[in-house]
Design a protein around this motif. Structure first.
Motif, PDB file in Angstrom:
ATOM      1  N   GLN A 132       0.854  -1.179   0.000  1.00  0.00           N
ATOM      2  CA  GLN A 132       0.000   0.000   0.000  1.00  0.00           C
ATOM      3  C   GLN A 132       0.896   1.237   0.000  1.00  0.00           C
ATOM      4  O   GLN A 132       1.800   1.361   0.821  1.00  0.00           O
ATOM      5  CB  GLN A 132      -0.898   0.017   1.240  1.00  0.00           C
ATOM      6  N   GLY A 134      -0.614   4.570  -0.919  1.00  0.00           N
ATOM      7  CA  GLY A 134      -1.433   5.773  -0.964  1.00  0.00           C
ATOM      8  C   GLY A 134      -1.768   6.300   0.416  1.00  0.00           C
ATOM      9  O   GLY A 134      -1.108   5.991   1.415  1.00  0.00           O
ATOM     10  N   THR A 135      -2.822   7.091   0.458  1.00  0.00           N
ATOM     11  CA  THR A 135      -3.331   7.676   1.693  1.00  0.00           C
ATOM     12  C   THR A 135      -4.796   7.296   1.815  1.00  0.00           C
ATOM     13  O   THR A 135      -5.417   6.837   0.846  1.00  0.00           O
ATOM     14  CB  THR A 135      -3.207   9.206   1.660  1.00  0.00           C
ATOM     15  N   ALA A 138      -6.530   9.030  -0.868  1.00  0.00           N
ATOM     16  CA  ALA A 138      -6.134   8.634  -2.226  1.00  0.00           C
ATOM     17  C   ALA A 138      -5.437   7.282  -2.171  1.00  0.00           C
ATOM     18  O   ALA A 138      -4.215   7.193  -2.302  1.00  0.00           O
ATOM     19  CB  ALA A 138      -5.239   9.691  -2.855  1.00  0.00           C
ATOM     20  N   PRO A 139      -6.212   6.198  -1.948  1.00  0.00           N
ATOM     21  CA  PRO A 139      -5.592   4.876  -1.801  1.00  0.00           C
ATOM     22  C   PRO A 139      -4.906   4.433  -3.090  1.00  0.00           C
ATOM     23  O   PRO A 139      -5.367   4.730  -4.194  1.00  0.00           O
ATOM     24  CB  PRO A 139      -6.779   3.972  -1.455  1.00  0.00           C
ATOM     25  N   ALA A 140      -3.803   3.705  -2.917  1.00  0.00           N
ATOM     26  CA  ALA A 140      -3.065   3.201  -4.076  1.00  0.00           C
ATOM     27  C   ALA A 140      -2.345   1.923  -3.684  1.00  0.00           C
ATOM     28  O   ALA A 140      -1.856   1.780  -2.559  1.00  0.00           O
ATOM     29  CB  ALA A 140      -2.078   4.231  -4.596  1.00  0.00           C
ATOM     30  N   HIS A 142       0.662  -0.714  -5.009  1.00  0.00           N
ATOM     31  CA  HIS A 142       1.834  -0.830  -5.884  1.00  0.00           C
ATOM     32  C   HIS A 142       2.245  -2.296  -5.953  1.00  0.00           C
ATOM     33  O   HIS A 142       2.438  -2.938  -4.921  1.00  0.00           O
ATOM     34  CB  HIS A 142       2.960   0.033  -5.300  1.00  0.00           C
ATOM     35  N   ARG A 153      -5.233   2.613  -8.443  1.00  0.00           N
ATOM     36  CA  ARG A 153      -5.750   3.720  -7.648  1.00  0.00           C
ATOM     37  C   ARG A 153      -7.268   3.763  -7.725  1.00  0.00           C
ATOM     38  O   ARG A 153      -7.861   3.230  -8.661  1.00  0.00           O
ATOM     39  CB  ARG A 153      -5.179   5.055  -8.146  1.00  0.00           C
ATOM     40  N   PRO A 192      -1.134  10.169 -11.008  1.00  0.00           N
ATOM     41  CA  PRO A 192      -2.492   9.714 -11.314  1.00  0.00           C
ATOM     42  C   PRO A 192      -2.992  10.277 -12.644  1.00  0.00           C
ATOM     43  O   PRO A 192      -2.750  11.441 -12.981  1.00  0.00           O
ATOM     44  CB  PRO A 192      -3.314  10.246 -10.137  1.00  0.00           C
TER      45      PRO A 192
END
Length: 596
Positions: A132, A134-135, A138-140, A142, A153, A192
């Motif tokens: 993980q 992101g935040t 703003a999840p992401a 990898h 995302r 993004p």
């Protein structure tokens, strides 16, 4: 098991492609090119081999789908008990990145969606390292495996047994964008994607290309979609045209006739070019001609029948144990052993297409005609050599009548280039060889009963013989052609559709059988139309167009008994012959058929 082949829709950015099932699952995606190893490979196995599912939680939700007009933006409309929403799936047309976009739009009520992401890189041989990044806002996610990486995302995904899942609600008027971007693992993740302009740009790109298509007739929609498919299979960086975006979808379910079609066959590409030329698309022809010059380079005498997307020559065939095959049809193959075959028709196909381009106004360059001249020399050098034929038989090479006619066509186009267009070359030598081939074909390629034969010393027919009038060797109403068609109708027609040849004859050296090859039936439509059997042509054309799936796509073959698609999909050969057949019904003949 994966969905039926006809349940898949195509996404394309003219660099790679994805297949999306009616159930909302991306089951096939190779990044960043058509011929790259898969990230999602469930098409040739099950979900554990990689997929991206996105659909309502409601198992009873109904689905309908379509492309936005003249694009490859797929719109899937879901109606559940609690509301209606749609998913817009597409591969974004961008300059320097590769992005899968899945936009969810609420239309009425509230729909709860579920998504399951299973990434299994390198044809399901490499599980990625996932983290993980992101935040909460703003999840992401990898994922890295060797040289490849993706970043996902748009939703907070939770890990569970090599899968990442999430559920979320979409209400009327709301939009949520899920994106997957590919990048080399040694580089930073791309920023993004700005989805709103990406949709507009992608829609404009496809519709702008399609806007110049001129075709009038009862099957205009099928023609436009087929030409779009041909563009979707053309790499916009290199100009290479792949035969299909998939590998190893079976010609016989459960059988071994499973081949990798993600390469550039000179024959298939040349035939594609003719369909594009007939509809005014000369820029793609110019792009492919430059690709051909690079691929063949300085050794036309060593020309291969197929190359990689950028002109790669090493396409050795291998079998994968990491993917069990579509519904167990094995082996799964990558690469294609046909690369080492001698197929004598190929150069003729190329020269016929390049003559069509010349007649359409595409000027020869400093190098394009010298290359064609060298290819003619290659034809002459192989004139006494049997070959593997258009169908890439893996049995003993033969003197296939179709191949011999295409050698004649290569020489014929060379003679005409010199005599009618002022090109340099020994037209007298070529004309003499042309006459020699015609005399030989007329003697050895015709059965005592008056029909053309599959190969010399055979009494079998072959659907490829339907192309003889197309290249001007004889008229469509030549008694030999009419007798050949009659023989085909007696021996090759299965439930109204045409087989390539009788596999029981043993000529191809393979076990098992196959289903009717759709291109052959489209050729038959063209032959019927050209020989005056208009009612038969229209009836067969209506049936064939009706075999396309709900978004207008055709695979390689059709299983009549099972009423399902078979073979790799979507198949350029099926779509280019659809265009030719529709043109013939509209009164237009291509391939310089008037040049007898």
């Amino acid at each position: 098991m994966p969905a039926p082949i006809e349940d898949y829709a195509l996404l394309s950015d003219c660099r790679t492609a994805a297949l999306v099932s009616r159930d909302g699952s991306i089951d096939w995606l190779c990044l960043p090119r058509f011929d790259a190893p898969s990230v999602f490979g469930a098409l040739l196995g099950d979900p554990s081999h990689g997929r991206w599912l996105l659909r309502p939680q409601d198992a009873e939700a109904t689905v309908a789908r379509h492309y936005l007009p003249d694009t490859f933006i797929l719109v899937t409309r879901w109606e559940s008990a609690s509301g209606v929403a749609e998913v817009q799936d597409f591969l974004a047309i961008t300059e320097d990145r590769t992005d899968v976009v899945r936009r969810i739009v609420g239309l009425s009520g509230t729909v709860e969606f579920t998504t399951e992401l299973r990434m299994h890189f390198d044809y399901a041989r490499a599980l990625p390292w996932v983290r993980q990044v992101g935040t909460p806002e703003a999840p992401a996610l990898h994922a890295t495996a060797g040289p490849e990486a993706v970043i996902v995302r748009g939703v907070a995904l939770v890990a569970s047994d090599h899968a990442h899942t999430a559920t979320f609600e979409i209400s009327a008027g709301e939009t949520r964008d899920l994106t997957l971007a590919w990048f080399p693992s040694f580089e930073d993740a791309p920023v993004p994607l700005d989805v709103e302009p990406a949709i507009a740009r992608t829609r404009s790109w496809w519709q702008g290309w399609a806007s110049s298509i001129a075709h009038e007739g009862p099957h205009r929609g099928a023609v436009v979609r087929s030409l779009l498919v041909l563009r979707a299979l053309t790499n916009r960086d290199t100009g290479g045209i792949v035969a299909a975006p998939t590998t190893s979808l079976p010609e016989q379910f459960g059988g071994p006739r499973n081949w990798d079609y993600r390469f550039v066959w000179l024959r298939d590409a040349a035939l594609t070019l003719e369909a594009l030329i007939a509809h005014g698309f000369l820029e793609e022809v110019h792009h492919w001609r430059r690709w051909l010059l690079r691929a063949v380079a300085g050794e036309p005498e060593e020309v291969q029948i197929m190359y990689g997307i950028a002109g790669e020559r090493d396409l050795a065939e291998r079998e994968l144990s990491s993917l069990p095959g579509y519904d167990g049809a094995s082996p799964v193959r990558i690469g294609n052993g046909a690369v080492d075959q001698y197929q004598a028709d190929v150069i003729g196909e190329v020269l016929v297409a390049l003559e069509a381009a010349r007649l359409a106004g595409l000027d020869e360059t400093e190098f394009s005609w010298p290359l064609q001249r060298a290819l003619i020399a290659r034809v002459i050098a192989g004139v006494d050599r049997p070959d593997n034929g258009i169908w890439e038989i893996r049995g003993e090479p033969q003197f296939f009548t179709h191949s011999r006619v295409m050698m004649w066509a290569a020489l014929d186009r060379g003679v005409r280039a010199v005599r009618e267009h002022g090109m340099s070359g020994d037209a007298e030598v070529w004309a003499h060889m042309c006459d020699r081939l015609r005399a030989e074909i007329d003697e050895r390629g015709v059965h005592p009963d008056g029909y053309f034969v599959q190969h010399y010393d055979s009494d079998e027919v072959d659907a490829s013989l339907l192309t003889l009038p197309q290249v001007g060797y004889c008229a469509a109403d030549d008694p030999r052609m009419l007798r050949t068609v009659e023989r085909m109708e007696q021996t090759l027609v299965r439930d109204g559709l045409l087989m390539r040849y009788r596999t029981s004859s043993g000529v191809d050296g393979l076990e098992g059988g196959e289903h009717p090859f759709l291109a052959c039936s489209f050729w038959l439509v063209e032959q019927y139309a050209a020989s005056g059997r208009i009612d038969d042509a229209r009836a067969l054309m209506d049936r064939l167009v009706g075999l396309a799936n709900d978004v207008g796509l055709l695979s390689e073959e059709y299983d009549v008994e099972g009423a399902r698609h078979a073979g790799n999909t979507p198949q350029a050969f099926s779509h280019l012959t659809l265009v030719r057949a529709a043109d013939a019904l509209a009164g237009h003949t291509g391939r310089a058929a008037d040049r007898r």
